[in-house]
Design a protein around this motif. Structure first.
Motif, PDB file in Angstrom:
ATOM      1  N   VAL A 136       0.832  -1.199   0.000  1.00  0.00           N
ATOM      2  CA  VAL A 136       0.000   0.000   0.000  1.00  0.00           C
ATOM      3  C   VAL A 136       0.870   1.253   0.000  1.00  0.00           C
ATOM      4  O   VAL A 136       1.853   1.361   0.740  1.00  0.00           O
ATOM      5  CB  VAL A 136      -0.958   0.023   1.216  1.00  0.00           C
ATOM      6  N   GLN A 137       0.521   2.213  -0.842  1.00  0.00           N
ATOM      7  CA  GLN A 137       1.265   3.462  -0.978  1.00  0.00           C
ATOM      8  C   GLN A 137       1.281   4.245   0.338  1.00  0.00           C
ATOM      9  O   GLN A 137       0.276   4.346   1.037  1.00  0.00           O
ATOM     10  CB  GLN A 137       0.624   4.312  -2.085  1.00  0.00           C
ATOM     11  N   MET A 138       2.460   4.817   0.661  1.00  0.00           N
ATOM     12  CA  MET A 138       2.628   5.620   1.873  1.00  0.00           C
ATOM     13  C   MET A 138       3.137   7.014   1.512  1.00  0.00           C
ATOM     14  O   MET A 138       3.785   7.206   0.492  1.00  0.00           O
ATOM     15  CB  MET A 138       3.660   4.980   2.816  1.00  0.00           C
ATOM     16  N   THR A 139       2.852   7.967   2.372  1.00  0.00           N
ATOM     17  CA  THR A 139       3.482   9.280   2.242  1.00  0.00           C
ATOM     18  C   THR A 139       4.951   9.133   2.634  1.00  0.00           C
ATOM     19  O   THR A 139       5.342   8.141   3.255  1.00  0.00           O
ATOM     20  CB  THR A 139       2.805  10.304   3.161  1.00  0.00           C
ATOM     21  N   THR A 140       5.768  10.116   2.298  1.00  0.00           N
ATOM     22  CA  THR A 140       7.195  10.012   2.584  1.00  0.00           C
ATOM     23  C   THR A 140       7.467   9.927   4.079  1.00  0.00           C
ATOM     24  O   THR A 140       8.288   9.119   4.531  1.00  0.00           O
ATOM     25  CB  THR A 140       7.956  11.218   1.990  1.00  0.00           C
ATOM     26  N   ASP A 141       6.790  10.755   4.878  1.00  0.00           N
ATOM     27  CA  ASP A 141       7.037  10.710   6.318  1.00  0.00           C
ATOM     28  C   ASP A 141       6.607   9.380   6.922  1.00  0.00           C
ATOM     29  O   ASP A 141       7.251   8.858   7.830  1.00  0.00           O
ATOM     30  CB  ASP A 141       6.369  11.881   7.045  1.00  0.00           C
ATOM     31  N   THR A 142       5.528   8.792   6.391  1.00  0.00           N
ATOM     32  CA  THR A 142       5.089   7.484   6.883  1.00  0.00           C
ATOM     33  C   THR A 142       6.106   6.413   6.518  1.00  0.00           C
ATOM     34  O   THR A 142       6.430   5.539   7.339  1.00  0.00           O
ATOM     35  CB  THR A 142       3.717   7.107   6.304  1.00  0.00           C
ATOM     36  N   ALA A 143       6.628   6.461   5.300  1.00  0.00           N
ATOM     37  CA  ALA A 143       7.618   5.480   4.861  1.00  0.00           C
ATOM     38  C   ALA A 143       8.868   5.527   5.742  1.00  0.00           C
ATOM     39  O   ALA A 143       9.413   4.482   6.127  1.00  0.00           O
ATOM     40  CB  ALA A 143       7.982   5.719   3.398  1.00  0.00           C
ATOM     41  N   VAL A 144       9.320   6.740   6.069  1.00  0.00           N
ATOM     42  CA  VAL A 144      10.484   6.869   6.947  1.00  0.00           C
ATOM     43  C   VAL A 144      10.140   6.364   8.344  1.00  0.00           C
ATOM     44  O   VAL A 144      10.944   5.659   8.978  1.00  0.00           O
ATOM     45  CB  VAL A 144      10.973   8.328   7.009  1.00  0.00           C
ATOM     46  N   ARG A 145       8.958   6.701   8.829  1.00  0.00           N
ATOM     47  CA  ARG A 145       8.525   6.263  10.165  1.00  0.00           C
ATOM     48  C   ARG A 145       8.502   4.740  10.251  1.00  0.00           C
ATOM     49  O   ARG A 145       9.010   4.141  11.209  1.00  0.00           O
ATOM     50  CB  ARG A 145       7.141   6.846  10.464  1.00  0.00           C
ATOM     51  N   VAL A 146       7.914   4.099   9.261  1.00  0.00           N
ATOM     52  CA  VAL A 146       7.819   2.639   9.249  1.00  0.00           C
ATOM     53  C   VAL A 146       9.211   2.017   9.173  1.00  0.00           C
ATOM     54  O   VAL A 146       9.531   1.060   9.897  1.00  0.00           O
ATOM     55  CB  VAL A 146       6.950   2.162   8.069  1.00  0.00           C
ATOM     56  N   THR A 147      10.066   2.566   8.324  1.00  0.00           N
ATOM     57  CA  THR A 147      11.425   2.039   8.200  1.00  0.00           C
ATOM     58  C   THR A 147      12.170   2.143   9.520  1.00  0.00           C
ATOM     59  O   THR A 147      12.868   1.203   9.939  1.00  0.00           O
ATOM     60  CB  THR A 147      12.182   2.803   7.101  1.00  0.00           C
ATOM     61  N   ARG A 148      12.024   3.273  10.190  1.00  0.00           N
ATOM     62  CA  ARG A 148      12.711   3.457  11.472  1.00  0.00           C
ATOM     63  C   ARG A 148      12.203   2.453  12.514  1.00  0.00           C
ATOM     64  O   ARG A 148      12.984   1.883  13.285  1.00  0.00           O
ATOM     65  CB  ARG A 148      12.504   4.895  11.977  1.00  0.00           C
ATOM     66  N   ILE A 149      10.899   2.232  12.539  1.00  0.00           N
ATOM     67  CA  ILE A 149      10.330   1.262  13.490  1.00  0.00           C
ATOM     68  C   ILE A 149      10.875  -0.136  13.207  1.00  0.00           C
ATOM     69  O   ILE A 149      11.194  -0.899  14.131  1.00  0.00           O
ATOM     70  CB  ILE A 149       8.787   1.269  13.394  1.00  0.00           C
TER      71      ILE A 149
END
Length: 212
Positions: A136-149
């Motif tokens: 599912v497509q994410m916004t850039t800040d969400t993508a970074v947030r998920v990657t960090r988690i």
């Protein structure tokens, strides 16, 4: 001798800014990434920023943000194998173990396109190893947030709570559906940059396509 298996903390998250301008919504996302990265002991680097681009005041004052006119290839020329490209077209899902393999996680600053224009292909051509964050497509800040988690907190992508396509109320009688996946916050609401809902309301008459 360098540590080949560094601790999972302190990663570097790089957004390669692939647009000649920096829209207000993008500025809100970047300032959020900077704040969250700083709080998590990580680094946030905004690369390929044209010298002609005027950086908004909220970003100039953001803790944890480093702005670079150089591109990712020049900055990490000697450590390309430690850079992971977050790529929706990658065949392999990001895993907590990737925190041992990679130090730098690279994003194209246009992940929020709807429909996706695959401009991450500009980075894919550079030959970085790729990982995806689900379907599912994410916004850039969400993508970074998920990657960090995933790589710092060691939580698998599919174990993170999400909210898909949330509706944002823009007036008393009208809502707008956001066509993206967001991380669910502790309050049960999708995590969005501060000020984003107000911006969506302000621009609602233009239609979501003009905003993103």
């Amino acid at each position: 001798m360098a540590d080949l298996n560094p601790a999972p903390k302190g990663k570097t998250f790089v957004v390669e800014h692939l647009d000649p301008e920096l829209e207000e919504w993008s500025s809100l996302e970047y300032s959020t990434i900077a704040a969250e990265s700083h709080a998590a002991g990580a680094q946030f680097l905004l690369s390929s920023v044209p010298t002609s681009l005027k950086v908004p005041k909220n970003l100039q004052e953001a803790k944890g943000l480093n702005v670079e006119t150089r591109g990712i290839e020049e900055i990490y020329a000697q450590s390309k194998d430690r850079v992971c490209l977050l790529d929706p077209a990658a065949s392999k899902e990001l895993s907590p173990e990737d925190g041992d393999t990679f130090d730098v996680f690279l994003f194209g600053g246009i992940l929020g396109d709807d429909p996706p224009r695959d401009r991450t292909s500009e980075l894919r051509k550079k030959g970085y190893q790729g990982r995806r964050l689900g379907p599912v497509q994410m916004t850039t800040d969400t993508a970074v947030r998920v990657t960090r988690i995933v790589v710092q907190d060691r939580v698998a992508v599919d174990k993170i709570p999400y909210i898909d396509n949330p509706e944002v109320r823009v007036s008393k009688n009208e809502t707008t559906e956001m066509p993206f996946r967001y991380v669910k916050g502790e309050d049960g609401q999708p995590i969005m940059p501060k000020g984003m809902v107000d911006l969506i309301k302000k621009d609602s008459e233009k239609g979501l396509g003009d905003l993103l």
